[in-house]
Design a protein around this motif. Structure first.
Motif, PDB file in Angstrom:
ATOM      1  N   ASN A 241      32.176  30.058  38.041  1.00  0.00           N
ATOM      2  CA  ASN A 241      32.368  30.996  36.932  1.00  0.00           C
ATOM      3  C   ASN A 241      31.013  31.635  36.603  1.00  0.00           C
ATOM      4  OD1 ASN A 241      32.850  32.334  34.513  1.00  0.00           O
ATOM      5  ND2 ASN A 241      34.189  30.717  33.731  1.00  0.00           N
TER       6      ASN A 241
ATOM      7  N   ASN B 115      29.486  33.791  34.470  1.00  0.00           N
ATOM      8  CA  ASN B 115      29.506  34.487  33.172  1.00  0.00           C
ATOM      9  C   ASN B 115      30.838  35.208  32.965  1.00  0.00           C
ATOM     10  OD1 ASN B 115      28.323  35.085  30.707  1.00  0.00           O
ATOM     11  ND2 ASN B 115      27.444  37.012  31.449  1.00  0.00           N
ATOM     12  N   GLY B 116      31.963  34.499  33.303  1.00  0.00           N
ATOM     13  CA  GLY B 116      33.292  35.060  33.094  1.00  0.00           C
ATOM     14  C   GLY B 116      33.969  35.512  34.358  1.00  0.00           C
ATOM     15  N   THR B 117      33.206  35.752  35.405  1.00  0.00           N
ATOM     16  CA  THR B 117      33.800  36.141  36.683  1.00  0.00           C
ATOM     17  C   THR B 117      34.021  34.880  37.513  1.00  0.00           C
ATOM     18  OG1 THR B 117      32.645  38.258  36.630  1.00  0.00           O
ATOM     19  CG2 THR B 117      33.534  37.525  38.761  1.00  0.00           C
TER      20      THR B 117
END
Length: 783
Positions: A504, A506-508
């Motif tokens: 992950n 930073n959100g991806t």
């Protein structure tokens, strides 16, 4: 009242292959209690033949013979046995004593055959021994007696039955004149109470004692001369069969006679031989002839060993047939291996390890179960080594061929595959390999396992007894013995290799495409992560340093998460300086991330969720599995998980294997019977003598069974003692140990049953062979 013996036109013939010869022809004769009858005549006149017919040793072909009024024409073999047992006491020219018995035992045997208890016989036997003047010889074997002494034993034996008829064939033929007079005097004494019939060539010797003379010529009686009156008193002549005199006054003691004749009803029939007596004679016969004992022991030991070997080979074949399969998940498909998990699917604690380790039939446990099937590889000098990792508690100092046992956690011992090319080099120069550092990789050599300290070789095992048919040797594997510390660090790396990772950025979220996506490096700060340069594109403006990164790993045992800050981006230029990764291997780490060693352990060191347990005896696997299940464990016996590789022919293979065992058993039976028959040929005369003395087929059958079964038990016991020594390790023969491994107590019981059956069949066949002929014919053939 009927006569004791009556012959009416009785004839006896002997049939040869091409001719028929006459024994005697159309004899008419009456014989009574109280007579002492001498039959004389030249050789071949039919004297002995007539005596054998009278005594029931031979049958007759024509006419009628009555015994106390009962017609014997339709007598069967069993009827003649009862007749001899009830009425006849035999004395032979050649004595026909049992040479391996003492004087006492020769007399005792006839009383035992007549159903007496052993305790009831003693006083009567001693009385008879004194009667014939052999008191000082009662414990002497008859083989050591003179001819005259032997004949007196034969007389005592005949009297021991207390039969009403005594028949003697040339009782003085082999004796000097002094001994002959003693024998004749003894027979004369007993003729007062019995009918005594003798055959003699020397009538002058018998003349002073006999009451009647029969002369035979060419199978006929040409003279029947009364020499003296029967030796019964007038009072005894008038006594009826109930013991009451005609005047009405009861007179005890002579109820068996009236008018010199015996009533069949008044003759007390002997009891059946007791089973304890059969047991006694069988045991006595087992040991009284040392040569026969040794020969029979050798035969039975061979038979016992052969049956044991055949049965064990069959069991091994059946076991190998059952294991003709494979499992795609477990490379090590050892039949003694059990996969163990906890019912609640949690990790093992020390208490759980102890429970498994202390379970009956568990030999050892391997905590890092993954290393048993995944294994490791490394180079040792110029040689490539690969194999499973096992705990060091499975070996000891005495197993080490070169070097020593590990002295710290990062030393290992290598047990070389018996087919390894390294064997010769290690044997010639072992020092070059001891203390050598090794770099462990997975068996595909795609991943290198890292440890806190370098791994070095402490010792090497070269074992000539390595089973080349074992799973490890089958795949060309050596075995690496390592400490729990090394095993644990290896387990963590293996968990990382088998886990799927969700990265992950930073959100991806990105799912790892490689088999392994997370690696550790000691120089990375805690809570930090190094990502690849290409992965910076997941961040805005490719500014990844200082940004958030999280990680979730999943495998079949657990799920684990971690949060980190990006500290560095790895490029092809700095990979070697920062992570010690060669530049030419940079591409191999596509879409991977690197974290601190402590963070790596937090992520993957969740304990052992599955272990392997090895059994002492896999034949007891059902009980072992049940014991583990009862303690809260889920189990899988590897041998039960194999797929059938025979294409469904396993049943056919089993039938063929057991069919072969049956055929081998039948062949062995006939070989054993032929050899035992030759050895027991020396016993034909013994069993024929018992038959003459009144033993039934059942009696001889049981005595023979006791003798042969006892020999079988002795040989089997010696075999079992050898097996015990092998099992306990006092005798170390690899092939024998392997052969016996799969035999259980039940199998040894089945083996005993097979040997017992064989012994009983041999005894029955041998006994039947003795009883297919008349008693006299069987005796002549056994002599």
């Amino acid at each position: 009242m009927p006569h004791t013996i009556e012959l009416r036109k009785v004839s006896k013939y002997y049939a040869g292959e091409d001719s028929v010869s006459m024994g005697f022809s159309r004899i008419d004769l009456d014989l009574d209690i109280g007579e002492f009858v001498a039959i004389t005549g030249e050789s071949g006149s039919g004297k002995s033949t007539l005596l054998n017919v009278i005594s029931g040793l031979d049958t007759y072909e024509e006419g009628e013979m009555f015994v106390c009024g009962e017609d014997t024409t339709a007598y069967t073999t069993e009827d003649y046995e009862v007749y001899r047992k009830t009425y006849i006491g035999n004395i032979f020219q050649d004595f026909n004593l049992i040479n391996s018995y003492t004087v006492y035992q020769n007399i005792e045997v006839v009383m035992l055959l007549n159903g007496k208890k052993r305790s009831e016989c003693r006083s009567r036997i001693l009385e008879l021994i004194d009667l014939v003047g052999l008191g000082e010889y009662r414990r002497t074997k008859v083989s050591k007696l003179s001819g005259g002494q032997k004949q007196r034993v034969a007389i005592a034996r005949a009297l021991a039955k207390d039969a009403p008829i005594i028949v003697a064939d040339e009782p003085t033929g082999n004796l000097d004149s002094a001994s002959a007079d003693i024998v004749m005097e003894t027979l004369c004494k007993v003729s007062k109470d019995k009918l005594v019939v003798i055959v003699t060539h020397n009538y002058e010797q018998a003349e002073p004692y006999v009451t009647r003379k029969l002369t035979m010529h060419d199978g006929k009686i040409i003279e029947d001369k009364r020499i003296a009156e029967p030796r019964l008193t007038e009072e005894e002549y008038l006594t009826d069969t109930t013991g009451t005199e005609l005047g009405g006054e009861e007179r005890p003691g002579r109820a068996a006679r009236a008018g010199g004749r015996a009533s069949r009803a008044s003759i007390e029939k002997p009891k059946k031989m007791r089973w304890t007596s059969e047991l006694l004679l069988g045991i006595r016969n087992t040991f009284n002839l040392p040569t026969k004992f040794i020969l029979l022991f050798i035969v039975y030991f061979f038979v016992s060993t052969a049956v044991l070997s055949q049965y064990a080979t069959t069991k091994n074949s059946m076991h190998e047939s059952d294991l003709l399969g494979s499992n795609e998940y477990f490379i090590n498909a050892s039949s003694d291996r059990i996969i163990v998990k906890k019912d609640d699917e949690s990790s093992f604690g020390e208490a759980d390890f102890e429970k498994v380790r202390n379970t009956p039939n568990i030999k050892s446990i391997v905590k890092n179960d993954l290393a048993v099937d995944s294994g490791v590889s490394f180079t040792m000098g110029d040689f490539y080594i690969e194999g499973p990792v096992m705990p060091t508690d499975q070996i000891s100092e005495k197993d080490i061929t070169y070097g020593h046992m590990p002295e710290n956690d990062y030393e290992v011992v290598i047990k070389l595959d018996p087919t390894s090319d390294a064997l010769v080099s290690v044997s010639n120069n072992s020092d070059a390999y001891i203390e050598q550092s090794i770099k462990m990789q997975d068996m595909s050599q795609m991943q290198t396992y890292s440890f806190k300290e370098p791994i070095t070789i402490a010792g090497i095992i070269i074992d000539d007894n390595i089973d080349e048919d074992s799973d490890y040797s089958l795949y060309g594997y050596s075995t690496i013995y390592a400490s729990d510390t090394v095993s644990n660090e290896l387990m963590i790396s293996m968990m990382a290799s088998m886990s799927k990772a969700e990265l992950n950025f930073n959100g991806t979220k990105v799912m790892s495409e490689n088999e392994r996506a997370v690696y550790s490096a000691p120089d990375i700060p805690e809570g930090k992560v190094y990502i690849l340069e290409d992965q910076s594109y997941y961040y805005k403006d490719q500014e990844a340093v200082g940004k958030d990164f999280s990680l979730k790993v999943t495998n079949r045992f657990f799920e684990s998460k971690g949060d980190y800050k990006v500290a560095q981006m790895i490029t092809e230029k700095n990979c070697e300086s920062l992570l010690n990764i060669p530049r030419d291997e940079y591409d191999m780490y596509y879409n991977c991330v690197f974290i601190n060693d402590k963070d790596f352990r937090k992520l993957f060191d969740k304990g052992y969720y599955q272990i392997s347990a090895y059994m002492e005896n896999e034949q007891d696997s059902e009980d072992t599995l049940k014991a583990l299940n009862d303690q809260g464990f889920t189990t899988l016996a590897i041998k039960d998980s194999l797929t059938d590789s025979t294409g469904g022919f396993n049943v056919v293979i089993s039938l063929m294997t057991y069919g072969r065992l049956l055929l081998e058993f039948i062949i062995l039976f006939f070989i054993a019977y032929a050899v035992i028959k030759l050895i027991m040929r020396s016993r034909n005369q013994y069993y024929s003598t018992l038959r003459i003395l009144g033993a039934t087929k059942k009696n001889t059958d049981n005595i023979l069974k006791v003798e042969l079964v006892l020999m079988m038990i002795i040989a089997y016991a010696v075999d079992m003692a050898f097996v015990a020594l092998v099992k306990l390790g006092y005798i170390r023969i690899k092939e024998v140990s392997k052969l016996l491994y799969y035999l259980t107590p039940l199998d040894y019981g089945i083996l005993f049953g097979l040997l017992l059956l064989m012994s009983l069949l041999i005894a029955n066949r041998y006994s039947r062979n003795i009883f297919t002929r008349s008693a006299m014919k069987a005796f002549r053939e056994g002599a």
